[in-house]
Design an enzyme around this catalytic site. Structure first.
Site, mmCIF file in Angstrom:
data_model
loop_
_atom_site.group_PDB
_atom_site.id
_atom_site.type_symbol
_atom_site.label_atom_id
_atom_site.label_comp_id
_atom_site.label_asym_id
_atom_site.label_seq_id
_atom_site.Cartn_x
_atom_site.Cartn_y
_atom_site.Cartn_z
ATOM 1 N N GLY A 173 0.818 -1.226 0.000
ATOM 2 C CA GLY A 173 0.000 0.000 0.000
ATOM 3 C C GLY A 173 0.839 1.257 0.000
ATOM 4 O O GLY A 173 0.391 2.323 0.412
ATOM 5 N N ALA A 174 2.088 1.155 -0.458
ATOM 6 C CA ALA A 174 2.995 2.306 -0.394
ATOM 7 C C ALA A 174 3.300 2.891 -1.770
ATOM 8 O O ALA A 174 4.151 3.752 -1.902
ATOM 9 C CB ALA A 174 4.293 1.899 0.298
ATOM 10 N N GLY A 175 2.612 2.413 -2.807
ATOM 11 C CA GLY A 175 2.830 2.969 -4.141
ATOM 12 C C GLY A 175 4.090 2.438 -4.815
ATOM 13 O O GLY A 175 4.530 2.972 -5.824
ATOM 14 N N SER A 199 1.613 -4.938 -5.163
ATOM 15 C CA SER A 199 0.543 -5.785 -5.735
ATOM 16 C C SER A 199 0.976 -6.372 -7.072
ATOM 17 O O SER A 199 0.755 -7.557 -7.342
ATOM 18 C CB SER A 199 -0.740 -4.983 -5.977
ATOM 19 O OG SER A 199 -1.023 -4.179 -4.910
ATOM 20 N N ALA A 200 1.589 -5.524 -7.901
ATOM 21 C CA ALA A 200 2.033 -6.021 -9.208
ATOM 22 C C ALA A 200 3.109 -7.083 -9.029
ATOM 23 O O ALA A 200 3.100 -8.120 -9.700
ATOM 24 C CB ALA A 200 2.566 -4.871 -10.062
ATOM 25 N N ALA A 201 4.043 -6.841 -8.096
ATOM 26 C CA ALA A 201 5.145 -7.804 -7.915
ATOM 27 C C ALA A 201 4.605 -9.148 -7.423
ATOM 28 O O ALA A 201 5.027 -10.204 -7.906
ATOM 29 C CB ALA A 201 6.173 -7.241 -6.940
ATOM 30 N N ASP A 242 2.371 -1.007 -14.029
ATOM 31 C CA ASP A 242 2.965 -1.651 -12.851
ATOM 32 C C ASP A 242 3.321 -3.104 -13.153
ATOM 33 O O ASP A 242 4.427 -3.577 -12.850
ATOM 34 C CB ASP A 242 1.986 -1.639 -11.667
ATOM 35 C CG ASP A 242 1.742 -0.253 -11.115
ATOM 36 O OD1 ASP A 242 2.213 0.733 -11.719
ATOM 37 O OD2 ASP A 242 1.067 -0.135 -10.076
HETATM 38 C C1 MEV Z 1 -0.370 2.921 -9.654
HETATM 39 O O1 MEV Z 1 0.922 2.428 -9.338
HETATM 40 C C2 MEV Z 1 -0.357 3.586 -11.002
HETATM 41 C C3 MEV Z 1 -1.693 4.160 -11.449
HETATM 42 O O2 MEV Z 1 -1.421 4.915 -12.639
HETATM 43 C C4 MEV Z 1 -2.697 3.067 -11.732
HETATM 44 C C5 MEV Z 1 -2.382 2.259 -12.983
HETATM 45 O O3 MEV Z 1 -1.659 2.729 -13.861
HETATM 46 O O4 MEV Z 1 -2.916 1.148 -13.060
HETATM 47 C C6 MEV Z 1 -2.266 5.112 -10.413
#
Ligand code: MEV
Length: 308
Positions: free
Chosen positions: A81-83, A87-89, A130
């Protein structure tokens, strides 16, 4: 069987990329590892697969696994949840571990496509930036038209994203995390609502796309002053789109005196910012003094891979 995938930093263009605008990201040297083996019942880290924190893993299994129950274990250096692409990894590493169990080759393009579908299912709206960065590693440029260095193209509804390899200079970046975790889906939906009702928001999305291309050109020329100026502007525009947070502004303000530029990264609403700097120690100290957690991360060329 085990596989790992890297986290990512979006350098320019998050949110706008969901609307098909250009964006630039890099994989970073924080990874998630997923171990999978057949078992009598479904378990993840000894817990139920139905726990909300495993929703990406569960969706990946629903899409990609036809066999019996598995015991999965997840080891991650990427804060959730830190951007930073946790989740993708985890999605990419899970899909790779499943392919490994079936003794199938790890074909990056096919993993990237499937991982995007998983993320899209869970979040409701997404771009492939991501998941493709976690798959391919290194620097990635996403554009609405194919160019040199094309890795693959991904289509969804009326939108098509072209993902390209871009070799960025080796960058040491300082990430500052607010400790406030925010779900990506509602933030992405909020931006869509804003863009649908406001011309200013739609223009901000286009400007972010232009910044992404100019920012990449600046990084490729090693013009860090210009890249930093564009990061600062990108941050303002993300605030205008409603995905900022006072805690992010505080960390960005703390980092700027020692940085070329600083901006939020990823979905926002909390999460993290990062700074481009020649003085990583000073920036990390300033971020910590402002109440954030600071990590020095490096761009990393290694994408998804099977583990011995
Ligand atoms: C999130 O890491 C990136 C966003 O642009 C969402 C996405 O591209 O799926 C906010």
């Amino acid at each position: 069987m085990a596989a790992s995938a890297p986290g990512k930093l979006i350098l320019f263009g998050e949110h706008a990329v969901v609307f098909g605008e250009p964006a630039v990201s890099t994989a970073i040297n924080l990874r998630t590892e997923v171990f999978a083996r057949p078992h009598r019942e479904w378990l993840v880290d000894g817990a139920s697969l139905d726990e909300p924190r495993y929703k990406y893993v569960k969706r990946a299994l629903e899409r990609a696994w036809r066999g019996g129950p598995l015991w999965l274990e997840i080891r991650s250096m990427i804060p959730t949840g830190a951007g930073l692409g946790s989740s993708a990894a985890v999605t990419v590493a899970t899909l790779a571990a499943l392919r490994d169990l079936e003794r199938r080759d790890l074909v990056p393009e096919s993993i990237a496509r499937e991982a995007f579908e998983v993320e899209h299912d869970v979040q409701g709206r997404a771009s492939p930036i991501d998941t493709s960065t976690a798959t391919a590693g290194g620097g990635i440029l996403v554009t609405p038209a194919a160019e040199d260095g094309l890795l693959w193209s991904i289509r969804r509804d009326t939108r098509q994203w072209h993902l390209h390899r871009r070799s960025l200079p080796s960058l040491t970046l300082v990430v500052g995390s607010t400790g406030i975790s925010a779900a990506t889906g509602p933030l992405v939906a909020g931006v869509k609502e804003r863009v649908d009702r406001s011309r200013e928001a739609a223009e901000a999305v286009h400007e972010i796309g232009r910044i992404a291309l100019d920012g990449l050109a600046a990084l490729e020329k090693k013009d860090l002053a210009e890249a930093g100026r564009l990061m600062d502007r990108n941050h303002v525009l993300l605030n205008d789109l409603g995905v900022g947070h006072p805690a992010l502004d505080k960390l960005v303000a703390a980092a700027r005196p020692h940085s070329h530029g600083a901006k939020l990264t990823g979905a926002g609403g909390g999460g993290s910012m990062f700074a481009l700097t020649d003085e990583p120690g000073k920036v990390a100290e300033a971020i910590r003094a402002a109440g954030g957690k600071a990590y020095l991360v490096q761009s990393d060329p290694v994408g998804v891979r099977r583990m011995p």
